[in-house]
Scaffold this active site. Structure first.
Site, short mmCIF file in Angstrom:
data_model
loop_
_atom_site.label_atom_id
_atom_site.label_comp_id
_atom_site.label_asym_id
_atom_site.label_seq_id
_atom_site.Cartn_x
_atom_site.Cartn_y
_atom_site.Cartn_z
N ASN A 10 -4.55 -2.12 -3.50
CA ASN A 10 -4.76 -0.95 -4.36
C ASN A 10 -3.40 -0.53 -4.88
O ASN A 10 -2.61 0.06 -4.15
CB ASN A 10 -5.42 0.17 -3.54
CG ASN A 10 -5.51 1.47 -4.33
OD1 ASN A 10 -5.27 1.50 -5.53
ND2 ASN A 10 -5.86 2.55 -3.65
N LYS A 12 -2.74 1.67 -7.07
CA LYS A 12 -2.65 3.09 -7.46
C LYS A 12 -2.01 3.20 -8.86
O LYS A 12 -2.23 2.33 -9.69
CB LYS A 12 -1.89 3.88 -6.38
CG LYS A 12 -2.50 3.62 -4.99
CD LYS A 12 -2.06 4.54 -3.91
CE LYS A 12 -2.78 4.16 -2.61
NZ LYS A 12 -2.51 5.07 -1.52
N HIS A 96 -12.02 6.84 -3.27
CA HIS A 96 -10.74 6.80 -2.56
C HIS A 96 -10.32 8.24 -2.22
O HIS A 96 -10.58 9.16 -2.99
CB HIS A 96 -9.67 6.11 -3.44
CG HIS A 96 -8.40 5.86 -2.68
ND1 HIS A 96 -7.45 6.84 -2.50
CD2 HIS A 96 -7.96 4.77 -2.03
CE1 HIS A 96 -6.46 6.34 -1.77
NE2 HIS A 96 -6.74 5.09 -1.46
N GLU A 98 -7.64 9.76 -2.48
CA GLU A 98 -6.85 10.44 -3.52
C GLU A 98 -7.76 10.95 -4.63
O GLU A 98 -7.48 11.98 -5.25
CB GLU A 98 -5.75 9.50 -4.03
CG GLU A 98 -4.65 9.34 -2.98
CD GLU A 98 -3.93 8.01 -2.97
OE1 GLU A 98 -4.05 7.25 -3.96
OE2 GLU A 98 -3.27 7.72 -1.97
N GLU A 168 -10.32 4.52 5.69
CA GLU A 168 -8.92 4.89 5.45
C GLU A 168 -8.69 6.30 5.97
O GLU A 168 -8.97 7.28 5.26
CB GLU A 168 -8.61 4.84 3.96
CG GLU A 168 -8.81 3.47 3.33
CD GLU A 168 -7.96 3.29 2.08
OE1 GLU A 168 -7.13 2.38 2.09
OE2 GLU A 168 -8.09 4.07 1.12
N GLY A 174 -0.05 6.21 3.07
CA GLY A 174 1.25 6.47 2.48
C GLY A 174 2.21 7.20 3.42
O GLY A 174 3.25 7.69 2.99
N SER A 214 -1.30 2.49 5.57
CA SER A 214 -0.01 1.97 6.04
C SER A 214 -0.10 0.57 6.66
O SER A 214 0.58 0.27 7.65
CB SER A 214 0.66 2.96 7.01
OG SER A 214 0.94 4.18 6.34
P1 13P Z 1 -0.82 2.77 1.92
O1 13P Z 1 -1.05 1.34 2.32
O2 13P Z 1 0.31 2.95 0.97
O3 13P Z 1 -0.78 3.67 3.11
O4 13P Z 1 -2.15 3.19 1.09
C1 13P Z 1 -3.39 2.95 1.63
C2 13P Z 1 -4.41 3.16 0.59
O5 13P Z 1 -4.64 4.27 0.15
C3 13P Z 1 -5.11 1.99 0.07
O6 13P Z 1 -6.21 2.36 -0.70
#
Ligand code: 13P
Length: 250
Positions: A10, A12, A96, A98, A168, A174, A214
């Site tokens: 992903n 982003k 997701h 976010e 997640e 993150g 992560s």
């Molecule tokens: P990170 O791997 O940067 O923690 O992000 C995870 C994520 O949101 C994948 O969709």
């Protein structure tokens, strides 16, 4: 029945089309002949067509990070399932954290998007996960069950054969804080039990549940070797070809 793992990137809101193309050109040789897992890339909408074109002839799939539930309409800034398919993409992320956090995506919206994706034969990766205060309050199972019930309302077992769930935990996204394999396995077991409740034991057994939060080359093996963990959804560590390839080939 053994489930083929899916390792997904992903990206982003990172990478221009040129950067996305450079990634794929460097990444494909690194994973050539890797058949153990399915691999998917989720670029931003402006790079999707570029990525679809660049992965042609490989087994790597491409998808969107978000898709609207309507087929078309006055929804400024949104992308439809028809548009996703027209450029040759096959997958979409849905819900997701976010999207839930910054764009007010509710379980109801996630549910509508899931119905649309399934109707159009798009592989949906539905993201769920608890906040830190949910976990600290002992509410992880309640949150996961509520999100799954909401996402899957009205979805039949027959329709759900391509469904993928990504667990997640929000506190791991993150932050560099990864769930331990034990924590992830416990959460995945809750998810699978609820899938069995909602869609039946057979679908629950066949559904891939990815872990995200992560994931890095250093921890991918410990997580993905667990029987209950059917792959990973990777953010930050998927942005560099060598790092993502190392995760794929843990
Ligand atoms: P990170 O791997 O940067 O923690 O992000 C995870 C994520 O949101 C994948 O969709």
């Amino acid at each position: 029945m053994s489930r083929k793992a899916l390792i997904a990137a992903n990206w982003k809101m990172y990478k221009t089309p040129a950067e996305a193309k450079a990634f794929v050109d460097a990444f494909l040789p690194l994973v050539a002949g890797h058949d153990r897992d399915d691999i998917a890339l989720f670029p931003s909408v402006t790079s999707l067509a570029t990525v679809v074109e660049a992965v042609k002839g490989s087994k790597v799939a491409a998808g969107l990070q978000n898709m609207h539930f309507a087929e078309e309409g006055a929804y400024t800034g949104e992308t439809s399932a028809v548009m996703l398919k027209a450029v040759g993409a096959t997958h979409t992320l849905i819900g997701h954290s976010e999207r839930r956090q910054y764009f007010n995506e509710t379980d109801e919206v996630v549910n509508k998007k899931l119905h649309t994706a399934l109707k159009h034969g798009i592989v949906p990766v539905v993201c769920i996960g608890e906040l830190l205060h949910d976990r600290e309050a002992g509410l992880t199972a309640d949150v996961l069950v509520r999100q799954l019930k909401g996402a899957l309302a009205g979805v039949t077992a027959e329709a759900a054969h391509s469904l993928v769930i990504a667990y997640e935990p929000c506190w791991a996204i993150g932050t560099g804080k990864t769930a331990t394999p034990k924590m992830a396995v416990e959460a995945h077991a809750i998810v699978r039990a609820e899938l069995a409740n909602l869609l039946g034991a057979e679908v629950a057994k066949a559904t891939r549940i990815l872990y995200g939060g992560s994931v890095k080359p250093e921890n991918a093996k410990d997580l993905c070797c667990e029987e209950e963990i059917d792959g990973a959804l990777v953010g930050g560590a998927s942005l560099k070809p060598d790092s993502f390839a190392a995760i794929v080939k843990y």
